[in-house]
Scaffold this motif. Structure first.
Motif, PDB file in Angstrom:
ATOM      1  N   PRO A  80     -31.939 -34.645 -19.705  1.00  0.00           N
ATOM      2  CA  PRO A  80     -30.842 -34.554 -20.669  1.00  0.00           C
ATOM      3  C   PRO A  80     -29.609 -35.331 -20.205  1.00  0.00           C
ATOM      4  CG  PRO A  80     -31.873 -32.424 -20.430  1.00  0.00           C
ATOM      5  CD  PRO A  80     -32.476 -33.327 -19.372  1.00  0.00           C
ATOM      6  N   GLU A  81     -29.359 -35.359 -18.907  1.00  0.00           N
ATOM      7  CA  GLU A  81     -28.226 -36.111 -18.371  1.00  0.00           C
ATOM      8  C   GLU A  81     -28.425 -37.614 -18.615  1.00  0.00           C
ATOM      9  OE1 GLU A  81     -27.372 -35.286 -14.258  1.00  0.00           O
ATOM     10  OE2 GLU A  81     -25.262 -35.686 -14.584  1.00  0.00           O
ATOM     11  N   ASP A  82     -29.676 -38.100 -18.472  1.00  0.00           N
ATOM     12  CA  ASP A  82     -29.975 -39.502 -18.755  1.00  0.00           C
ATOM     13  C   ASP A  82     -29.686 -39.824 -20.214  1.00  0.00           C
ATOM     14  OD1 ASP A  82     -30.987 -39.880 -16.152  1.00  0.00           O
ATOM     15  OD2 ASP A  82     -33.042 -39.412 -16.781  1.00  0.00           O
ATOM     16  N   ILE A  83     -30.100 -38.929 -21.112  1.00  0.00           N
ATOM     17  CA  ILE A  83     -29.911 -39.146 -22.544  1.00  0.00           C
ATOM     18  C   ILE A  83     -28.421 -39.186 -22.876  1.00  0.00           C
ATOM     19  CG2 ILE A  83     -30.319 -38.162 -24.843  1.00  0.00           C
ATOM     20  CD1 ILE A  83     -32.990 -37.060 -23.618  1.00  0.00           C
ATOM     21  N   LYS A  84     -27.642 -38.311 -22.267  1.00  0.00           N
ATOM     22  CA  LYS A  84     -26.186 -38.317 -22.485  1.00  0.00           C
ATOM     23  C   LYS A  84     -25.611 -39.658 -22.051  1.00  0.00           C
ATOM     24  CE  LYS A  84     -21.849 -36.175 -21.149  1.00  0.00           C
ATOM     25  NZ  LYS A  84     -21.171 -35.211 -20.325  1.00  0.00           N
ATOM     26  N   GLU A  85     -26.024 -40.141 -20.901  1.00  0.00           N
ATOM     27  CA  GLU A  85     -25.520 -41.426 -20.399  1.00  0.00           C
ATOM     28  C   GLU A  85     -25.908 -42.569 -21.339  1.00  0.00           C
ATOM     29  OE1 GLU A  85     -25.968 -44.245 -16.444  1.00  0.00           O
ATOM     30  OE2 GLU A  85     -26.468 -42.126 -16.299  1.00  0.00           O
ATOM     31  N   ILE A  86     -27.111 -42.526 -21.877  1.00  0.00           N
ATOM     32  CA  ILE A  86     -27.566 -43.551 -22.816  1.00  0.00           C
ATOM     33  C   ILE A  86     -26.691 -43.545 -24.068  1.00  0.00           C
ATOM     34  CG2 ILE A  86     -29.456 -44.203 -24.389  1.00  0.00           C
ATOM     35  CD1 ILE A  86     -31.364 -43.186 -22.081  1.00  0.00           C
ATOM     36  N   LEU A  87     -26.441 -42.358 -24.631  1.00  0.00           N
ATOM     37  CA  LEU A  87     -25.604 -42.258 -25.832  1.00  0.00           C
ATOM     38  C   LEU A  87     -24.190 -42.757 -25.572  1.00  0.00           C
ATOM     39  CD1 LEU A  87     -26.727 -38.784 -27.216  1.00  0.00           C
ATOM     40  CD2 LEU A  87     -27.222 -41.029 -28.207  1.00  0.00           C
ATOM     41  N   GLU A  88     -23.640 -42.417 -24.420  1.00  0.00           N
ATOM     42  CA  GLU A  88     -22.295 -42.881 -24.079  1.00  0.00           C
ATOM     43  C   GLU A  88     -22.263 -44.395 -23.922  1.00  0.00           C
ATOM     44  OE1 GLU A  88     -21.568 -40.449 -20.628  1.00  0.00           O
ATOM     45  OE2 GLU A  88     -20.512 -38.940 -21.811  1.00  0.00           O
ATOM     46  N   THR A  89     -23.306 -44.965 -23.326  1.00  0.00           N
ATOM     47  CA  THR A  89     -23.385 -46.415 -23.153  1.00  0.00           C
ATOM     48  C   THR A  89     -23.479 -47.113 -24.506  1.00  0.00           C
ATOM     49  OG1 THR A  89     -24.429 -46.150 -20.994  1.00  0.00           O
ATOM     50  CG2 THR A  89     -24.686 -48.296 -22.076  1.00  0.00           C
ATOM     51  N   ILE A  90     -24.309 -46.594 -25.398  1.00  0.00           N
ATOM     52  CA  ILE A  90     -24.429 -47.174 -26.740  1.00  0.00           C
ATOM     53  C   ILE A  90     -23.069 -47.173 -27.433  1.00  0.00           C
ATOM     54  CG2 ILE A  90     -25.370 -46.766 -29.066  1.00  0.00           C
ATOM     55  CD1 ILE A  90     -27.944 -45.758 -27.649  1.00  0.00           C
ATOM     56  N   ALA A  91     -22.363 -46.069 -27.339  1.00  0.00           N
ATOM     57  CA  ALA A  91     -21.049 -45.972 -27.990  1.00  0.00           C
ATOM     58  C   ALA A  91     -20.062 -46.972 -27.397  1.00  0.00           C
ATOM     59  CB  ALA A  91     -20.514 -44.552 -27.869  1.00  0.00           C
ATOM     60  N   ARG A  92     -20.053 -47.115 -26.060  1.00  0.00           N
ATOM     61  CA  ARG A  92     -19.130 -48.061 -25.412  1.00  0.00           C
ATOM     62  C   ARG A  92     -19.430 -49.501 -25.823  1.00  0.00           C
ATOM     63  NH1 ARG A  92     -19.918 -44.969 -20.992  1.00  0.00           N
ATOM     64  NH2 ARG A  92     -21.342 -46.457 -20.054  1.00  0.00           N
TER      65      ARG A  92
END
Length: 120
Positions: free
Chosen positions: A100-112
C-alpha cells in the motif's frame, strides 16, 4: 512501526468505528482470513495490510484510496486528468508485490508529474 502504517491503521480504525463494527464483524464484512488480532495490529500500525485487504476495504466501504491513504497533497483534478485503468494497475501491483505504501508513492508521483506538465 512506520508513520505510513500508523496513519493507515488510524484510518482503518476510524472507518470500522464509523460503521459501528467490532474487529470480528469488520473481518467478516471484508471476507478476509484476517482475525481480530490481525486487525488490532493493523489498527495500531504494527503491520501493513496486504494489497488485497486494502482493495477489499475500498470496494466494500465504497471509499477512495486517496481518503484511506490520507493523501492531502493530491488534488482531485490532478488525478482525474490522468487516464488510468485501475484494474490494470491492481493487476500489476499484485504481480509486482506492491505494498500500500508503494501505491501511495505511485499516486503521489503521478500527481506531481501531471501538475508539472500542466504548468509548462
Amino acid at each position: 512501526m512506520s508513520d505510513f502504517n500508523t496513519n493507515l491503521g488510524i484510518k482503518i480504525k476510524e472507518l470500522r468505528k464509523k460503521n459501528n463494527l467490532s474487529q470480528e464483524e469488520f473481518c467478516k464484512m471484508l471476507g478476509t482470513n484476517y482475525n481480530r488480532s490481525t486487525i488490532s495490529k493493523i489498527e495500531k500500525g504494527k503491520i501493513t495490510p496486504s494489497a488485497e485487504f486494502i482493495k477489499n476495504i475500498i470496494e466494500v466501504f465504497k471509499i477512495s484510496s486517496k481518503w484511506l491513504f490520507d493523501i492531502e497533497s493530491i488534488d482531485d483534478t490532478e488525478i482525474s486528468t490522468v487516464s488510468i485503468n485501475y484494474r490494470e494497475v491492481d493487476k500489476i501491483a499484485k504481480e509486482q508485490g506492491f505494498t500500500p505504501e508503494d501505491i501511495k508513492e505511485i499516486l503521489e508521483t503521478i500527481a506531481r508529474v501531471n501538475k508539472r506538465n500542466n504548468n509548462l
